[in-house]
Motif scaffolding. Structure first.
Motif, mmCIF file in Angstrom:
data_model
loop_
_atom_site.group_PDB
_atom_site.id
_atom_site.type_symbol
_atom_site.label_atom_id
_atom_site.label_comp_id
_atom_site.label_asym_id
_atom_site.label_seq_id
_atom_site.Cartn_x
_atom_site.Cartn_y
_atom_site.Cartn_z
ATOM 1 N N ARG A 122 53.753 72.973 43.727
ATOM 2 C CA ARG A 122 52.420 73.066 44.320
ATOM 3 C C ARG A 122 52.021 74.532 44.495
ATOM 4 O O ARG A 122 50.889 74.918 44.191
ATOM 5 C CB ARG A 122 52.420 72.338 45.675
ATOM 6 C CG ARG A 122 51.148 72.530 46.491
ATOM 7 C CD ARG A 122 49.970 71.880 45.811
ATOM 8 N NE ARG A 122 48.755 71.977 46.594
ATOM 9 C CZ ARG A 122 47.946 73.021 46.630
ATOM 10 N NH1 ARG A 122 48.238 74.097 45.926
ATOM 11 N NH2 ARG A 122 46.847 73.003 47.361
ATOM 12 N N ALA A 158 51.077 65.861 52.462
ATOM 13 C CA ALA A 158 51.778 67.094 52.840
ATOM 14 C C ALA A 158 52.278 67.055 54.277
ATOM 15 O O ALA A 158 53.394 67.487 54.574
ATOM 16 C CB ALA A 158 50.851 68.295 52.644
ATOM 17 N N PRO A 169 47.609 69.933 43.072
ATOM 18 C CA PRO A 169 48.082 69.027 44.123
ATOM 19 C C PRO A 169 49.139 68.058 43.599
ATOM 20 O O PRO A 169 49.050 67.596 42.459
ATOM 21 C CB PRO A 169 46.815 68.265 44.530
ATOM 22 C CG PRO A 169 45.964 68.274 43.300
ATOM 23 C CD PRO A 169 46.236 69.599 42.626
ATOM 24 N N ILE A 170 50.149 67.772 44.420
ATOM 25 C CA ILE A 170 51.081 66.693 44.111
ATOM 26 C C ILE A 170 50.417 65.411 44.596
ATOM 27 O O ILE A 170 50.134 65.261 45.785
ATOM 28 C CB ILE A 170 52.437 66.902 44.808
ATOM 29 C CG1 ILE A 170 53.055 68.225 44.389
ATOM 30 C CG2 ILE A 170 53.389 65.743 44.498
ATOM 31 C CD1 ILE A 170 54.290 68.600 45.181
ATOM 32 N N LYS A 171 50.126 64.497 43.696
ATOM 33 C CA LYS A 171 49.370 63.302 44.069
ATOM 34 C C LYS A 171 50.248 62.095 44.365
ATOM 35 O O LYS A 171 49.901 61.262 45.203
ATOM 36 C CB LYS A 171 48.352 62.968 42.972
ATOM 37 C CG LYS A 171 47.310 64.072 42.803
ATOM 38 C CD LYS A 171 46.035 63.578 42.158
ATOM 39 C CE LYS A 171 44.959 64.654 42.185
ATOM 40 N NZ LYS A 171 43.644 64.180 41.703
ATOM 41 N N GLY A 188 46.631 67.214 38.508
ATOM 42 C CA GLY A 188 47.580 66.858 39.549
ATOM 43 C C GLY A 188 48.980 66.651 39.006
ATOM 44 O O GLY A 188 49.201 66.637 37.794
ATOM 45 N N LEU A 222 52.775 72.801 50.743
ATOM 46 C CA LEU A 222 52.739 71.512 50.053
ATOM 47 C C LEU A 222 51.326 71.021 49.747
ATOM 48 O O LEU A 222 51.168 70.020 49.059
ATOM 49 C CB LEU A 222 53.463 70.458 50.890
ATOM 50 C CG LEU A 222 54.986 70.604 50.966
ATOM 51 C CD1 LEU A 222 55.547 69.736 52.068
ATOM 52 C CD2 LEU A 222 55.626 70.258 49.633
ATOM 53 N N GLY A 223 50.319 71.700 50.272
ATOM 54 C CA GLY A 223 48.968 71.285 49.897
ATOM 55 C C GLY A 223 47.935 71.284 50.992
ATOM 56 O O GLY A 223 46.796 70.899 50.757
#
Length: 505
Positions: free
Chosen positions: A264, A288, A270-272, A245, A86-87
């Motif tokens: 991701r 994350a 990145p998921i912001k 993002g 997830l990051g």
């Protein structure tokens, strides 16, 4: 968002929990179940393969086989893998706000993904950070798209670029950029046009706007309900635009969550943010570690406290805390508690943030307690006179029948509410003993001594700078009189917190 995945993984780990020694065969079986759970959650196959390969490599070492509680190691390995997918375990990636304003944020995505609403939500978030924000709609094709953004801007309390009929999207971008510079805006948010499907014209227009505006952030807004289609959309946009993002919308409506896990990993972006409701403030920063914790049923207590700090009326809460410290708790105060709960997302929103609640889903479902239950309880209290709310002991059978009729419920529901109120009142009276020592210790732990206050630094310190584990919370709460600590009995309610158990009729 991840309910189905959480259910499957919880079952896997529960089966491992009773084993004293974990063999390599046990590890293989557990990871096979994890693999199936991820695939059923709509995670992309290449992502699942890489995840399982890394997890197996970590899980088959001597340290795991000889562990005192080896099942915990598998949970930890799965958690670490989810965080990495997830990051990573660093701080959430914020927006890159330029030192030389205006910072330009370009919103891209397909039509119907929630792009316009997300632009307004983001504007509201930035305005709360004391940024002067201008939003501009570049969608010249969708009917009333510009008017929609202008209306949302009013709700968010930010300015929108005046609409000039007949202008092309690139020309609007130039006018917005000029206005933002001349009028001293800190942030300019450009809402681009979308299509129902990917096409060359849309991509060319978006690329031209990006060239004109030189955005610091180019965010792709994707609907999490579309599953793997969202992943394919992200890849296509990433090939043509300098994306920085991702924003996943309707995260509250997707029970699988595979899009978040896949996007991701597949794009490397990145998921912001996560869009978590239709409300104008329904936009959460993506973390994350917190998301991985929620997937594994560990809750998200830090998010719960942050939401409380944002949504609760702290002045009113402080007045209420002082009354509770004296052992006072009438039905008006209970009604205020119900209103506060609704503001924080209702029963469902709060349950998802509490540790261990996922394992109680069956009990919760059987209890029939929902947000409608809260509404009915509020209606019952509203049907009482002021005197009855202050002194519920005066409520005899005839009065209860009148209240039930006024609220449109059965008398049994009135009785149930009164029983819950008594349980809560008794709990607060217990904590008020010894000069309110129980409340003082709780305030010291959560708010530096201020009744009703909350200290995020102290709460995060329980978990070493991260969200505290259920065990750490239980240990901390166990020190308080009346909350399972020395000298005080365990109170009914979730996790031993003061109050009633809403799942016991």
């Amino acid at each position: 968002m991840f309910d189905a995945l959480t259910d499957r993984l919880s079952g896997v780990f529960d089966r491992l929990g009773g084993r004293g020694v974990l063999s390599e065969k046990d590890v293989d079986e557990a990871l096979r179940e994890v693999r199936v759970a991820l695939l059923e959650a709509d995670v992309a196959l290449p992502v699942v393969r890489e995840f399982i390969a890394k997890a197996k490599e970590r899980a088959t070492g001597e340290a795991v086989i000889r562990s005192v509680r080896p099942a915990d190691q598998v949970v930890k390995i799965t958690y670490d893998g989810l965080v990495e997918m997830l990051g990573g375990d660093g701080e959430p990636e914020g927006l890159n706000l330029s030192l030389n304003p205006p910072t330009v944020i370009l919103m891209a995505g397909l039509q119907g993904s929630g792009k316009t609403t997300t632009a307004a939500k983001l504007a509201l978030r930035l305005s709360k950070e004391r940024k002067k924000v201008l939003v501009a709609s570049l969608d010249t094709r969708r009917p009333a798209a510009m008017e929609q953004l202008a209306t949302l801007a009013v709700q968010a309390g930010v300015e929108s670029l005046p609409i000039v009929a007949g202008q092309s999207a690139p020309d609007i971008a130039r006018r917005a950029l000029s206005a933002a510079k001349l009028q001293g805006y800190d942030v300019l948010i450009l809402d681009t046009a979308g299509r129902t499907t990917l096409d060359e014209a849309m991509m060319n227009e978006a690329a031209e706007i990006a060239k004109i505006s030189s955005p610091s952030e180019t965010l792709l807004v994707a609907d999490s309900l579309t599953g793997q289609d969202a992943v394919r959309t992200a890849k296509a946009f990433h090939e043509r635009l300098p994306l920085t993002g991702l924003v996943l919308t309707r995260a509250d409506g997707d029970g699988r969550g595979g899009a978040a896990l896949s996007m991701r990993a597949v794009t490397g972006l990145p998921i912001k943010f996560l869009g978590v409701s239709e409300k104008i403030d329904g936009l959460d920063v993506f973390d994350a570690q917190r998301v991985a914790g929620r997937i594994l049923g560990q809750g998200d207590v830090v998010a719960l406290v942050e939401k409380a700090a944002q949504d609760l009326d702290l002045a009113q809460a402080e007045v209420m805390a002082k009354k509770m410290a004296k052992g006072q708790f009438d039905l008006d105060m209970m009604a205020d508690q119900l209103k506060q709960m609704k503001r924080m997302g209702g029963m469902e929103g709060l349950m998802g943030m509490l540790p261990g609640v996922q394992k109680m889903k069956k009990q919760i479902a059987e209890s029939g307690v929902t947000d409608k239950t809260i509404d009915r309880q509020a209606a019952i209290i509203s049907s009482m006179t002021k005197a009855e709310r202050k002194k519920p002991d005066v409520l005899q059978a005839s009065r209860k029948r009148r209240i039930a009729a006024g609220a449109g419920v059965e008398v049994s529901e009135v009785n149930r509410l009164l029983k819950q109120h008594r349980q809560m009142a008794d709990a607060f009276k217990m904590m008020s003993k010894n000069g309110g020592k129980g409340f003082a210790q709780m305030a010291s732990m959560l708010g530096g001594g201020a009744p009703g206050g909350m200290d995020m630094a102290k709460l995060k310190a329980l978990g070493g700078g991260k969200a505290p584990t259920p065990e750490q919370l239980e240990q901390a709460m166990g020190k308080l009189p009346g909350l399972g600590g020395p000298g005080g009995p365990k109170l009914p309610g979730l996790g031993g917190l003061p109050g009633f158990n809403p799942f016991k009729k």
